[in-house]
Design a protein around this motif. Structure first.
Motif, PDB file in Angstrom:
ATOM      1  N   PRO A  57       0.804  -1.232   0.000  1.00 48.29           N
ATOM      2  CA  PRO A  57       0.000   0.000   0.000  1.00 48.29           C
ATOM      3  C   PRO A  57       0.833   1.277   0.000  1.00 48.29           C
ATOM      4  N   ASP A  58       1.958   1.275   0.697  1.00 42.72           N
ATOM      5  CA  ASP A  58       2.813   2.468   0.693  1.00 42.72           C
ATOM      6  C   ASP A  58       3.325   2.771  -0.708  1.00 42.72           C
ATOM      7  N   LEU A  59       3.636   1.721  -1.441  1.00 46.18           N
ATOM      8  CA  LEU A  59       4.116   1.897  -2.809  1.00 46.18           C
ATOM      9  C   LEU A  59       2.999   2.408  -3.712  1.00 46.18           C
ATOM     10  N   GLN A  60       1.774   1.941  -3.468  1.00 49.75           N
ATOM     11  CA  GLN A  60       0.638   2.439  -4.253  1.00 49.75           C
ATOM     12  C   GLN A  60       0.422   3.933  -4.010  1.00 49.75           C
ATOM     13  N   ILE A  61       0.614   4.368  -2.773  1.00 47.44           N
ATOM     14  CA  ILE A  61       0.495   5.802  -2.471  1.00 47.44           C
ATOM     15  C   ILE A  61       1.593   6.586  -3.193  1.00 47.44           C
ATOM     16  N   GLN A  62       2.821   6.073  -3.134  1.00 47.37           N
ATOM     17  CA  GLN A  62       3.918   6.746  -3.853  1.00 47.37           C
ATOM     18  C   GLN A  62       3.630   6.838  -5.340  1.00 47.37           C
ATOM     19  N   LEU A  63       3.081   5.751  -5.890  1.00 53.48           N
ATOM     20  CA  LEU A  63       2.792   5.731  -7.320  1.00 53.48           C
ATOM     21  C   LEU A  63       1.694   6.737  -7.654  1.00 53.48           C
ATOM     22  N   GLY A  64       0.670   6.805  -6.811  1.00 53.03           N
ATOM     23  CA  GLY A  64      -0.380   7.796  -7.025  1.00 53.03           C
ATOM     24  C   GLY A  64       0.166   9.209  -7.002  1.00 53.03           C
ATOM     25  N   ARG A  65       1.042   9.490  -6.070  1.00 53.35           N
ATOM     26  CA  ARG A  65       1.627  10.840  -5.977  1.00 53.35           C
ATOM     27  C   ARG A  65       2.549  11.132  -7.157  1.00 53.35           C
ATOM     28  N   ALA A  66       3.219  10.096  -7.642  1.00 54.17           N
ATOM     29  CA  ALA A  66       4.071  10.298  -8.819  1.00 54.17           C
ATOM     30  C   ALA A  66       3.217  10.646 -10.042  1.00 54.17           C
ATOM     31  N   TYR A  67       2.061  10.015 -10.156  1.00 59.08           N
ATOM     32  CA  TYR A  67       1.156  10.358 -11.265  1.00 59.08           C
ATOM     33  C   TYR A  67       0.642  11.792 -11.119  1.00 59.08           C
ATOM     34  N   ILE A  68       0.421  12.231  -9.883  1.00 56.96           N
ATOM     35  CA  ILE A  68       0.030  13.633  -9.678  1.00 56.96           C
ATOM     36  C   ILE A  68       1.151  14.556 -10.141  1.00 56.96           C
ATOM     37  N   ALA A  69       2.398  14.231  -9.759  1.00 56.49           N
ATOM     38  CA  ALA A  69       3.538  15.057 -10.171  1.00 56.49           C
ATOM     39  C   ALA A  69       3.678  15.090 -11.688  1.00 56.49           C
ATOM     40  N   ALA A  70       3.316  13.977 -12.340  1.00 56.33           N
ATOM     41  CA  ALA A  70       3.376  13.910 -13.799  1.00 56.33           C
ATOM     42  C   ALA A  70       2.114  14.472 -14.454  1.00 56.33           C
ATOM     43  N   ARG A  71       1.218  15.008 -13.629  1.00 52.58           N
ATOM     44  CA  ARG A  71      -0.046  15.594 -14.103  1.00 52.58           C
ATOM     45  C   ARG A  71      -0.877  14.583 -14.900  1.00 52.58           C
ATOM     46  N   GLN A  72      -0.998  13.393 -14.295  1.00 52.79           N
ATOM     47  CA  GLN A  72      -1.856  12.343 -14.834  1.00 52.79           C
ATOM     48  C   GLN A  72      -2.855  11.942 -13.742  1.00 52.79           C
ATOM     49  N   PRO A  73      -3.818  12.829 -13.440  1.00 54.44           N
ATOM     50  CA  PRO A  73      -4.680  12.616 -12.270  1.00 54.44           C
ATOM     51  C   PRO A  73      -5.562  11.382 -12.374  1.00 54.44           C
ATOM     52  N   GLY A  74      -5.987  11.038 -13.581  1.00 54.25           N
ATOM     53  CA  GLY A  74      -6.830   9.849 -13.719  1.00 54.25           C
ATOM     54  C   GLY A  74      -6.105   8.593 -13.283  1.00 54.25           C
ATOM     55  N   ASP A  75      -4.848   8.458 -13.677  1.00 55.97           N
ATOM     56  CA  ASP A  75      -4.057   7.297 -13.258  1.00 55.97           C
ATOM     57  C   ASP A  75      -3.776   7.349 -11.758  1.00 55.97           C
ATOM     58  N   ALA A  76      -3.556   8.539 -11.222  1.00 53.00           N
ATOM     59  CA  ALA A  76      -3.298   8.677  -9.791  1.00 53.00           C
ATOM     60  C   ALA A  76      -4.481   8.157  -8.974  1.00 53.00           C
ATOM     61  N   LEU A  77      -5.694   8.504  -9.406  1.00 51.31           N
ATOM     62  CA  LEU A  77      -6.885   8.090  -8.659  1.00 51.31           C
ATOM     63  C   LEU A  77      -7.048   6.566  -8.633  1.00 51.31           C
ATOM     64  N   LYS A  78      -6.573   5.882  -9.662  1.00 52.23           N
ATOM     65  CA  LYS A  78      -6.678   4.417  -9.692  1.00 52.23           C
ATOM     66  C   LYS A  78      -5.927   3.780  -8.528  1.00 52.23           C
ATOM     67  N   TYR A  79      -4.905   4.450  -8.038  1.00 55.07           N
ATOM     68  CA  TYR A  79      -4.126   3.926  -6.917  1.00 55.07           C
ATOM     69  C   TYR A  79      -4.567   4.513  -5.583  1.00 55.07           C
ATOM     70  N   LEU A  80      -4.976   5.787  -5.582  1.00 59.50           N
ATOM     71  CA  LEU A  80      -5.278   6.456  -4.317  1.00 59.50           C
ATOM     72  C   LEU A  80      -6.662   6.125  -3.785  1.00 59.50           C
ATOM     73  N   GLU A  81      -7.654   6.003  -4.666  1.00 56.52           N
ATOM     74  CA  GLU A  81      -9.017   5.746  -4.187  1.00 56.52           C
ATOM     75  C   GLU A  81      -9.152   4.391  -3.487  1.00 56.52           C
ATOM     76  N   PRO A  82      -8.554   3.298  -3.996  1.00 56.89           N
ATOM     77  CA  PRO A  82      -8.638   2.043  -3.238  1.00 56.89           C
ATOM     78  C   PRO A  82      -7.997   2.140  -1.859  1.00 56.89           C
ATOM     79  N   ILE A  83      -6.910   2.918  -1.758  1.00 55.13           N
ATOM     80  CA  ILE A  83      -6.234   3.057  -0.467  1.00 55.13           C
ATOM     81  C   ILE A  83      -7.116   3.812   0.524  1.00 55.13           C
ATOM     82  N   VAL A  84      -7.747   4.882   0.069  1.00 55.57           N
ATOM     83  CA  VAL A  84      -8.547   5.685   0.991  1.00 55.57           C
ATOM     84  C   VAL A  84      -9.817   4.937   1.411  1.00 55.57           C
ATOM     85  N   ARG A  85     -10.241   3.976   0.617  1.00 54.94           N
ATOM     86  CA  ARG A  85     -11.365   3.130   1.059  1.00 54.94           C
ATOM     87  C   ARG A  85     -10.933   2.208   2.190  1.00 54.94           C
TER      88      ARG A  85
END
Length: 280
Positions: A171-199
């Motif tokens: 899960p920590d890696l999924q959060i890092q990956l989501g944040r990396a997608y945010i940094a790359a300005r790919q929010p749709g891909d970021a949400l694929k990793y962040l939303e399951p974690i926040v659930r």
């Protein structure tokens, strides 16, 4: 079966001593190995044992006859990493020049260069190490961090994706990956990793803030506002979601509400620079 020759017995004893020095060296093992006419391979094994025993200075002395050997140069670099990093880099460059298929030497070179503040060359060495050992999870994460420090979000993302393949349920890696997608300005891909974690962990204010940032990038302002409000609920003492909410209200044209959010942020941290930048 025939009786082993003296040469066979000698080779078996050498292999035993090399293995012992690599696992749990003792002074007796070092003395035993020193009785043989040492070659570079033996010298490197003795140096590794001495390093483990905290006798780096003696290890450096043993290396004097064999400094052209890549294994001995690698051991020298390990001895000098903390005390003489410049010389250690020189020995590693020599070692890799003799034999570039040394992932541990390339990794050590990257580590020393990073400590010296040379992130550009550190990441080159790290990439060389990974080209040989791509299955090393920690190395993939380190390479991602180095690229991120250089401001290259796309290269950082590549290595985080490789790391996630190696550890898909982390899960920590999924959060890092989501944040990396945010940094790359790919929010749709970021949400694929962040939303399951926040659930799974709905009380993580920082992840709600990340989700708010995704919706801001996607111009989904109502969803961004909801996410920033959840972040504030989870951690009322944090500034970031207040600033995010202020930005959303500003984009919606609700200036008074935007200013109110920034004032709330300043009531939490009156020295927050981002709040003053936003107000300006």
């Amino acid at each position: 079966f025939s009786e082993p020759s003296p040469m066979d017995r000698k080779n078996v004893e050498l292999l035993r001593l090399h293995g012992q020095l690599a696992i749990e060296p003792t002074q007796d093992d070092l003395r035993s190995l020193a009785q043989f006419a040492p070659d570079p391979w033996d010298a490197a094994a003795m140096m590794a044992g001495l390093r483990t025993l905290g006798q780096e200075n003696l290890a450096v002395q043993i290396a004097r006859k064999f400094t052209n050997d890549p294994d001995v140069s690698f051991q020298l670099a390990l001895c000098l990493e903390e005390t003489e990093p410049g010389r250690a880099i020189g020995f590693l460059n020599h070692s890799l020049g003799q034999d570039n298929a040394q992932p541990l030497a390339a990794r050590l070179l990257s580590r020393i260069l990073e400590k010296q503040g040379d992130t550009g060359n550190a990441v080159i060495a790290m990439e060389a190490a990974l080209s040989l050992w791509p299955e090393e999870l920690e190395w993939q994460l380190k390479c991602a961090a180095l690229w991120q420090n250089l401001g290259n979000a796309e290269k950082s993302l590549e290595h985080l994706i490789s790391a996630q393949r190696l550890s898909p349920d982390n899960p920590d890696l999924q959060i890092q990956l989501g944040r990396a997608y945010i940094a790359a300005r790919q929010p749709g891909d970021a949400l694929k990793y962040l939303e399951p974690i926040v659930r799974l962990v709905p009380n993580r204010a920082d992840i709600w803030g990340d989700i708010a940032e995704c919706h801001i990038q996607s111009a989904n302002l109502d969803l961004a506002l909801l996410a920033s409000e959840r972040a504030c609920e989870m951690d009322p003492g944090t500034v970031k979601p207040r600033i995010q909410a202020g930005k959303v209200f500003h984009q919606k044209g609700e200036i008074e509400k935007a200013i109110h959010q920034v004032q709330l942020a300043l009531s939490i941290d009156q020295d927050d620079p981002e709040s003053y930048v936003f107000l300006a």
